[in-house]
Motif scaffolding. Sequence first.
Motif, mmCIF file in Angstrom:
data_model
loop_
_atom_site.group_PDB
_atom_site.id
_atom_site.type_symbol
_atom_site.label_atom_id
_atom_site.label_comp_id
_atom_site.label_asym_id
_atom_site.label_seq_id
_atom_site.Cartn_x
_atom_site.Cartn_y
_atom_site.Cartn_z
ATOM 1 N N ARG A 25 37.530 26.144 45.756
ATOM 2 C CA ARG A 25 38.562 25.838 44.773
ATOM 3 C C ARG A 25 39.916 26.139 45.399
ATOM 4 N N HIS A 43 27.578 33.359 37.739
ATOM 5 C CA HIS A 43 28.816 32.683 37.344
ATOM 6 C C HIS A 43 28.479 31.327 36.737
ATOM 7 N N GLN A 68 34.496 21.261 33.319
ATOM 8 C CA GLN A 68 34.602 22.181 34.442
ATOM 9 C C GLN A 68 35.447 21.550 35.543
ATOM 10 N N PRO A 84 40.852 25.810 36.307
ATOM 11 C CA PRO A 84 40.050 26.785 35.563
ATOM 12 C C PRO A 84 38.556 26.492 35.695
ATOM 13 N N ASP A 85 37.759 27.545 35.562
ATOM 14 C CA ASP A 85 36.311 27.362 35.593
ATOM 15 C C ASP A 85 35.858 26.424 34.485
ATOM 16 N N GLU A 113 37.985 31.668 32.623
ATOM 17 C CA GLU A 113 37.742 32.070 34.009
ATOM 18 C C GLU A 113 36.637 33.112 34.013
ATOM 19 N N THR A 115 35.307 35.817 36.563
ATOM 20 C CA THR A 115 35.822 36.390 37.808
ATOM 21 C C THR A 115 34.771 36.360 38.913
ATOM 22 N N TRP A 119 39.221 37.584 41.537
ATOM 23 C CA TRP A 119 39.451 38.289 40.280
ATOM 24 C C TRP A 119 40.903 38.705 40.074
ATOM 25 N N ASP A 122 42.760 35.808 38.536
ATOM 26 C CA ASP A 122 42.351 35.581 37.148
ATOM 27 C C ASP A 122 43.000 36.580 36.206
ATOM 28 N N LYS A 126 47.294 34.168 36.973
ATOM 29 C CA LYS A 126 46.861 33.120 36.042
ATOM 30 C C LYS A 126 47.215 33.466 34.599
ATOM 31 N N TYR A 138 43.244 31.970 26.402
ATOM 32 C CA TYR A 138 42.746 32.221 27.755
ATOM 33 C C TYR A 138 41.682 33.294 27.646
ATOM 34 N N ILE A 140 38.743 35.476 29.674
ATOM 35 C CA ILE A 140 38.300 35.917 30.996
ATOM 36 C C ILE A 140 37.012 36.706 30.846
#
Length: 194
Positions: A25, A43, A68, A84-85, A113, A115, A119, A122, A126, A138, A140
């Motif tokens: 990424r 993840h 995604q 973003p994830d 996100e 991590t 991390w 994130d 971010k 947001y 996390i």
Amino acid sequence: MAVIQHETTIAEAADRLSRELPGHRVEILQGRLTVTPPADGAHAESLTWLIEELLTAGARRAGLKYLQGIGLWLPSGPADFAVPDLSLVDADYRDAHVEKNCYAPHVFRMVVEITSSNWADDLGSKVDCYAQAGVPVYLISDRRHDEAILYTDPRGSEYRSRKAFKRGTSIFLPESLGITLELPVDRLLDGDED
């Protein structure tokens, strides 16, 4: 003989790295180029589980899509963008295409996100970037610190609300998203262990 020297812009460097490092990424956050290697299995399980939860909660019926790896064009710098994830976006997000694989921030309702090796981004840059972009929510999954964090109510370059959740608790996503969803923190951190 004259030597011609070409300075590479950060955007050109990001494009080159994306081509040379498939699966990684590449992002530009606050004028800084970042590269993150592919994520691990837990993840991916967390993201898959979250997508299933969004499906069950009726996100599509609410006019939202969960995607995604799409780019979010950031106002923090002329070439800044994040990937973003997971993103919860308006169903007509394609109308907000900016350039490359990036879309304007106003179509993003939530970014998530999970991590990994990045991390610090994130939890740091971010947060500022997503707030400045006006992303309403947001979330996390902070596997490094074994908690989940929910940021809401962006103002300027910060979120006015930050709530941390420990294992054994759940996060209720804001009703402003148009869906009702309770997310157990353990599942966000560990993935689908069933």
